[in-house]
Design an enzyme around this catalytic site. Structure first.
Site: not given
Length: 420
Positions: A12, A108-109
């Site tokens: 993350d 973003d993960e």
């Protein structure tokens, strides 16, 4: 044969949009910052904020007007989505150094299956720490990574410590860490579900894990049973990666050296150490032989130079290392100070061979097969007894490399420098 335990990572990126803006403009670092609508008009909502803004109570999705009331000197920048996508791709490229099993959950993960990668790069925590360090050093971003034996707990672990951290939830400690957390911390338990659970006396994840299945079914239906499975650590959902073996374009490894080196024999030994890693990853990827070897060399001024050459299709460490060193000798003069070295191979044949008649008549095919069987046997010995159990004489000449594990860690008996 006992099934290998799963090793799942969930990454993350911290305050991603704001962090990219700071990476692009370091002058913004250390100041409260938001990414928002048109900063000149001072309208719209907060799309992202950095840690300094978060400490002032600024929240995502609140109005810019409200954020400015909390911090009149707030730094404001507009969104640059194309840059966020570009950085996201670069981060995924770093992940791909360690596995091709990458599930992109959002910009973003990512969920990463490192089960097979542990043969080469160490345990899950060690791989996570390497990724965290590389993302920071190469892109100026920080990432929180959860390490666990399933996707649900890996995601939960990534949330427990931020920013810039690695947290592990294992089969041995998950009850101590997870079960005391609020039920709302579990993935897929939203506000409404948490309220329903509270009505039947389920307040923590541990409560959910031991709750009566029939009771959960009555109030939440099939979803209740599934949440109980998650709470008990019984999730078996695989990482949903889309890449097929045929989509893998290259395999490589690089290392920053313990000090700048100029001696060609020492450089040659480092190339062999890197080629061991690349050849090992080729075997694990099962893509056959490569017909192109690339090298990257970083000098003392931190300037990178790349070059490549075609080779007869090979998966052998010796062939890869020789081609890499020959490239270096051809393109870099004596005395070149080397800070970092890397080897990448590409052009895989996926086990579809096109050997020439000359190769058969000369005995090259038989010689190659003999070497390939030898390297496979050595790999099996290393898997069973440790990397240092079998070493090349060339590697043993250098105390910095002797005992180093191609996965990037030393054997316990070694006290020398790490390959980064």
């Amino acid at each position: 044969m006992e099934e290998r335990k799963r090793v799942i990572l969930h990454s993350d990126l911290n305050n991603f949009f704001a962090s990219v803006e700071i990476a692009r403009n370091p002058a913004l670092a250390g100041k409260p910052l938001i990414v928002c609508g048109d900063p000149k008009e001072r309208h719209g909502i907060v799309l992202a904020k950095n840690e300094e803004a978060k400490k002032l109570g600024i929240k995502t999705a609140e109005t810019v007007y409200s954020a400015l009331k909390k911090c009149p000197n707030l730094q404001m920048v507009g969104a640059h989505m194309h840059e966020y996508k570009r950085y996201s791709r670069k981060v995924v490229e770093i992940y791909a150094r360690y596995t091709d099993k990458i599930e992109e959950c959002s910009i973003d993960e990512c969920a990463l299956d490192m089960t097979e990668s542990t043969f080469l790069f160490g345990n899950g925590r060690e791989i996570a720490e390497r990724i965290r360090a590389e993302v920071k050093a190469e892109l100026g971003l920080t990432v929180s990574i959860g390490v666990s034996f399933n996707k649900i707990f890996a995601k939960l672990a990534s949330e427990l410590k931020k920013p810039d951290a690695v947290t592990e939830i294992s089969e041995e400690n998950y009850k101590d860490i997870v079960w005391k957390l609020p039920a709302s911390d579990l993935l897929f338990v939203g506000k409404s579900t948490a309220e329903t659970l509270a009505k039947i006396g389920v307040h923590t994840i541990g409560d959910l894990a031991v709750a009566d299945e029939a009771l959960l079914n009555r109030f939440l239906g099939k979803r209740g049973r599934q949440l109980r499975v998650y709470a008990r650590g019984e999730d078996t959902e695989p990482v949903k990666f889309e890449k097929k073996k045929e989509d893998l374009k290259s395999i490589g490894n690089s290392t920053t050296l313990p000090h700048d080196i100029t001696d060609r024999e020492e450089i040659k030994r480092w190339f062999y150490a890197l080629a061991e890693s690349v050849a090992g990853r080729l075997r694990v990827a099962d893509v056959g032989r490569a017909n192109t070897v690339h090298i990257v060399v970083r000098n003392e001024r931190l300037e990178d130079t790349t070059c490549q050459t075609k080779v007869l299709p090979t998966s052998l460490c010796g062939d890869i290392a020789k081609a890499a060193f020959d490239l270096f000798c051809k393109h870099f003069p004596f005395g070149t100070r080397v800070r970092m070295l890397g080897i990448t191979v590409s052009g895989f044949d996926y086990h579809v061979e096109q050997m020439s008649l000359d190769a058969f008549l000369s005995g090259d095919r038989a010689n190659y097969d003999k070497k390939e069987r030898a390297e496979s046997a050595i790999a099996k010995l290393r898997d069973k007894y440790g990397y240092a159990s079998v070493q090349r004489g060339l590697i043993l000449q250098d105390e910095k490399l002797s005992g180093l594990d191609i996965r990037g860690k030393k054997e316990e008996t070694s006290s020398n420098e790490d390959i980064e």
